[in-house]
Design a protein around this motif. Structure first.
Motif, short mmCIF file in Angstrom:
data_model
loop_
_atom_site.label_atom_id
_atom_site.label_comp_id
_atom_site.label_asym_id
_atom_site.label_seq_id
_atom_site.Cartn_x
_atom_site.Cartn_y
_atom_site.Cartn_z
N ARG A 132 21.53 -2.43 10.72
CA ARG A 132 22.99 -2.55 10.81
C ARG A 132 23.66 -1.31 10.22
NH1 ARG A 132 23.37 -6.94 14.22
NH2 ARG A 132 21.93 -8.58 13.53
N THR A 133 24.95 -1.18 10.49
CA THR A 133 25.71 -0.06 9.92
C THR A 133 26.06 -0.32 8.47
OG1 THR A 133 26.63 0.58 12.05
CG2 THR A 133 27.80 1.33 10.09
N ILE A 134 26.61 -1.50 8.19
CA ILE A 134 27.03 -1.78 6.82
C ILE A 134 25.81 -2.19 5.99
CG2 ILE A 134 29.32 -2.46 7.61
CD1 ILE A 134 28.58 -5.37 7.04
N LYS A 135 25.89 -1.94 4.70
CA LYS A 135 24.81 -2.36 3.81
C LYS A 135 25.23 -3.54 2.93
CE LYS A 135 25.79 0.76 -0.04
NZ LYS A 135 25.25 1.81 -0.94
N ALA A 136 26.53 -3.84 2.91
CA ALA A 136 27.01 -4.98 2.12
C ALA A 136 28.44 -5.28 2.51
CB ALA A 136 26.93 -4.68 0.62
N ALA A 137 28.86 -6.49 2.23
CA ALA A 137 30.26 -6.89 2.38
C ALA A 137 30.63 -7.73 1.18
CB ALA A 137 30.47 -7.69 3.67
N THR A 138 31.82 -7.49 0.66
CA THR A 138 32.35 -8.27 -0.47
C THR A 138 33.65 -8.91 -0.04
OG1 THR A 138 31.39 -6.76 -2.09
CG2 THR A 138 33.16 -8.18 -2.85
N PHE A 139 33.74 -10.22 -0.19
CA PHE A 139 34.96 -10.95 0.15
C PHE A 139 35.83 -11.02 -1.10
CE2 PHE A 139 32.03 -13.40 3.26
CZ PHE A 139 31.95 -12.28 4.07
N SER A 140 36.63 -10.00 -1.30
CA SER A 140 37.36 -9.83 -2.56
C SER A 140 38.28 -11.00 -2.88
CB SER A 140 38.17 -8.53 -2.51
OG SER A 140 37.34 -7.43 -2.23
N SER A 141 38.89 -11.57 -1.87
CA SER A 141 39.81 -12.68 -2.11
C SER A 141 39.09 -13.93 -2.57
CB SER A 141 40.63 -12.98 -0.85
OG SER A 141 41.53 -11.93 -0.58
N ASN A 142 37.79 -14.05 -2.23
CA ASN A 142 36.98 -15.14 -2.75
C ASN A 142 36.40 -14.81 -4.12
OD1 ASN A 142 37.38 -16.64 -0.45
ND2 ASN A 142 35.39 -16.20 0.45
N LYS A 143 35.98 -13.57 -4.28
CA LYS A 143 35.27 -13.19 -5.50
C LYS A 143 36.19 -13.08 -6.70
CE LYS A 143 31.85 -9.83 -7.13
NZ LYS A 143 31.05 -8.64 -6.76
N TRP A 144 37.41 -12.61 -6.48
CA TRP A 144 38.33 -12.36 -7.60
C TRP A 144 39.60 -13.18 -7.41
CZ3 TRP A 144 35.50 -10.24 -11.09
CH2 TRP A 144 34.51 -9.31 -10.73
N GLN A 145 39.83 -14.10 -8.30
CA GLN A 145 41.00 -14.96 -8.19
C GLN A 145 42.29 -14.15 -8.25
OE1 GLN A 145 40.86 -18.32 -7.51
NE2 GLN A 145 43.06 -18.04 -7.15
N TRP A 146 42.26 -13.07 -9.03
CA TRP A 146 43.50 -12.29 -9.16
C TRP A 146 43.88 -11.61 -7.84
CZ3 TRP A 146 43.39 -7.05 -8.23
CH2 TRP A 146 42.15 -6.39 -8.34
N VAL A 147 42.90 -11.28 -7.00
CA VAL A 147 43.21 -10.73 -5.68
C VAL A 147 43.85 -11.82 -4.80
CG1 VAL A 147 42.26 -9.70 -3.57
CG2 VAL A 147 41.40 -8.98 -5.81
N ALA A 148 43.26 -13.01 -4.83
CA ALA A 148 43.81 -14.12 -4.05
C ALA A 148 45.23 -14.46 -4.51
CB ALA A 148 42.91 -15.35 -4.17
N ASP A 149 45.46 -14.45 -5.82
CA ASP A 149 46.79 -14.79 -6.33
C ASP A 149 47.82 -13.71 -5.99
OD1 ASP A 149 45.73 -17.09 -7.41
OD2 ASP A 149 45.52 -16.26 -9.43
N ALA A 150 47.37 -12.45 -5.98
CA ALA A 150 48.30 -11.36 -5.70
C ALA A 150 48.74 -11.34 -4.24
CB ALA A 150 47.66 -10.02 -6.07
N ALA A 151 47.88 -11.85 -3.36
CA ALA A 151 48.20 -11.84 -1.92
C ALA A 151 47.75 -13.15 -1.30
CB ALA A 151 47.53 -10.66 -1.24
N PRO A 152 48.44 -14.25 -1.58
CA PRO A 152 47.99 -15.57 -1.11
C PRO A 152 47.96 -15.71 0.40
CG PRO A 152 50.19 -15.70 -2.08
CD PRO A 152 49.67 -14.34 -2.39
N ASP A 153 48.72 -14.90 1.12
CA ASP A 153 48.75 -15.01 2.57
C ASP A 153 47.76 -14.07 3.25
OD1 ASP A 153 50.81 -16.88 2.45
OD2 ASP A 153 52.35 -15.33 2.41
N LEU A 154 47.00 -13.31 2.44
CA LEU A 154 46.06 -12.35 2.98
C LEU A 154 44.64 -12.67 2.54
CD1 LEU A 154 47.93 -8.97 2.33
CD2 LEU A 154 47.80 -10.23 4.49
N PHE A 155 43.70 -12.18 3.30
CA PHE A 155 42.29 -12.26 2.91
C PHE A 155 41.76 -10.83 2.89
CE2 PHE A 155 37.74 -12.76 3.48
CZ PHE A 155 37.45 -13.83 2.65
N VAL A 156 41.35 -10.37 1.70
CA VAL A 156 40.90 -8.99 1.51
C VAL A 156 39.38 -8.97 1.40
CG1 VAL A 156 41.03 -6.95 0.03
CG2 VAL A 156 43.06 -8.40 0.35
N LEU A 157 38.77 -8.08 2.12
CA LEU A 157 37.33 -7.87 2.00
C LEU A 157 37.03 -6.39 2.11
CD1 LEU A 157 36.08 -7.12 5.01
CD2 LEU A 157 36.34 -9.56 5.39
N ARG A 158 35.80 -6.04 1.78
CA ARG A 158 35.41 -4.64 1.96
C ARG A 158 33.93 -4.56 2.32
NH1 ARG A 158 35.53 -1.67 -3.98
NH2 ARG A 158 33.50 -2.36 -4.73
#
Length: 497
Positions: A344-370
């Motif tokens: 595959r091209t990517i070697k990892a994915a992190t679902f930031s909005s799941n992993k860090w509550q502060w990311v989810a709280d800062a953007a409740p209408d968004l889902f951030v990943l990398r």
């Protein structure tokens, strides 16, 4: 709030720290605690090195390192000293399940492993083929494998348990830390607890069980990792603020052009003049340190020039939650690793909005990943356009999770030469470098090259360098330095060490 620094003003001397990454800032922080006058010189306009925050769809996120090992105290203690103690956050536990995307499915990361080396082979069903599981079952009947002074993690584990364990588990885990090749990475440097366990002899599986038993006996509590609300990338700025408040000087956009040992100290040549110093802490990448030491410490310069680096890119994306609510695989986990053997091209994915509550709280209408792209020896991906890296990441995410939504915002961050490689014999090289550097009065080195690439290891490296400088210049035992920091009682603060 930042806690003011109470300095021991009985000590004198001027130390110049070259490099404004977290190691350089931690060294400055430590040197100031001893009462030395400190100047930090950073070549670029930004402090922090590989720790950096940015915005995605108006939300502050990490664009570099995003967490730090909490079971080691150095980084957490530094964050608290810089006034960030009330913003330390563990990963969210409700969705902290990590996975491995292999054999065309997301499979739970097995528990009870040491950097991918299993203690319980029964937990590997689905990850390994029946043949791979059968190969592990033969391990206790094999003749012991000598490790000598050092051995490559992948080679040793493949010899004992078969290549599937390396290719499907060890490689993606080590790749996540070092962006390296498991068949080159030093076990002694990268997984020292495993190296010590196998040196005791006996089967590798038994060595892993001994590590687990010792960990259980220590009864460690609390989170394994910590983040910081607002991003780990806020740590350098907080430390820099404490350094400045303590009287330290920090100069950005000030590249160092040369170092000259004088009769009484050092001349540090910059494009704006010469700075005189009693001591220098060199907290730069290996290639920069090699150049600066070429004239005064050629043996160390040659060793540093031989250190190789891996480059990588992070692709950060924000989606509308309403667009991904039917993508069940995104809700259930904190992310996944990808073995390179799967192509595959990517070697990892992190679902930031799941992993860090502060990311989810800062953007409740968004889902951030990398996603992360790039390993040692695989530089071609990094030369692709940002849009190509985004498209490749979306393609892999669609295959892994069923994600069909389009992001509302994306950000590609390239870390060229971001991670030093730790091949077999790395620690012996580091010892040679330090031995040569120590022959010159008032000179020490620190950073990710030497003792580990994680934030606590970089901070510990900085503390070692600073303590040795202080002892050389002023004579006190390094242990005394720990008691020179005093937290002043204030809002949310505490008194005492």
């Amino acid at each position: 709030m930042q806690r003011p620094l109470q300095r021991d003003t009985t000590r004198t001397g001027h130390a110049v720290v070259i490099g404004g990454g977290i190691a350089g800032l931690a060294a400055a922080h430590r040197l100031l605690a001893s009462g030395l006058r400190v100047t930090v010189l950073e070549a670029t306009e930004r402090l922090g090195g590989k720790l950096m925050t940015g915005e995605i769809a108006g939300t502050r996120v990490d664009l570099g390192a995003e967490s730090m090992l909490a079971r080691r105290p150095e980084a957490v203690d530094l964050a608290r000293s810089a006034g960030l103690g009330d913003r330390l956050r563990p990963p969210a536990t409700a969705t902290a399940t990590a996975s491995v995307w292999t054999r065309d499915a997301l499979r739970p990361m097995p528990k009870g492993h040491v950097m991918g080396v299993p203690g319980d082979p029964a937990a590997l069903g689905g990850l390994l083929s029946p043949e791979g599981l059968a190969r592990i079952a033969e391990e206790r009947d094999l003749t012991p494998t000598a490790v000598g002074d050092d051995v490559a993690v992948g080679s040793y584990v493949a010899d004992r348990l078969g290549r599937e364990v390396v290719d499907r588990l060890v490689e993606p885990l080590l790749g996540g830390v070092y962006a390296g090749d498991a068949y080159r990475i030093s076990m002694r440097a990268a997984v020292p607890q495993l190296f010590e366990a196998v040196k005791e002899g006996g089967p590798l599986l038994d060595g892993v069980l001994r590590i687990q038993e010792r960990a259980a006996a220590r009864q460690q509590t609390g989170p394994v990792f910590q983040g910081i609300e607002g991003g780990i990338g806020t740590l350098p700025g907080a430390v820099a603020g404490t350094v400045r408040a303590g009287g330290g000087e920090i100069l950005t956009e000030t590249p160092v052009l040369g170092l000259t040992r004088t009769g009484e100290g050092w001349d540090v040549r910059t494009d704006s003049g010469v700075i005189t110093a009693d001591a220098i802490v060199l907290a730069t990448p290996a290639w920069s340190a090699s150049t600066l030491l070429a004239a005064e410490c050629p043996a160390a310069s040659v060793e540093l020039a031989a250190v190789e680096y891996a480059s990588m890119a992070l692709v950060t994306m924000a989606f509308r939650r309403a667009d991904i609510e039917n993508t069940e695989a995104l809700r259930e986990r904190s992310g996944f690793l990808v073995p390179p053997v799967d192509g595959r091209t990517i070697k990892a994915a992190t679902f930031s909005s799941n992993k860090w509550q502060w990311v989810a709280d800062a953007a409740p209408d968004l889902f951030v990943l990398r996603t992360s792209v790039g390993r040692y020896g695989e530089e071609e991906h990094l030369h692709r356009e940002d849009s190509e890296l985004v498209a490749a990441s979306l393609g892999d995410l669609a295959s892994a999770t069923g994600l069909a939504a389009r992001p509302v915002d994306t950000e590609v961050t390239r870390w060229i030469g971001g991670l030093p490689q730790y091949p077999v014999g790395h620690l012996t090289r580091v010892a040679r470098i330090r031995d040569e550097v120590a022959k010159l009065p008032g000179l020490r080195v620190c950073g990710a090259v030497y003792d580990g690439v994680g934030i606590p290891a970089c901070v510990a490296s900085a503390h070692r360098a600073a303590d040795e400088i202080v002892q050389e210049l002023t004579g006190p035992a390094a242990g005394e330095i720990d008691n020179t920091w005093t937290r002043v009682r204030g809002t949310g603060g505490e008194a005492g060490q």
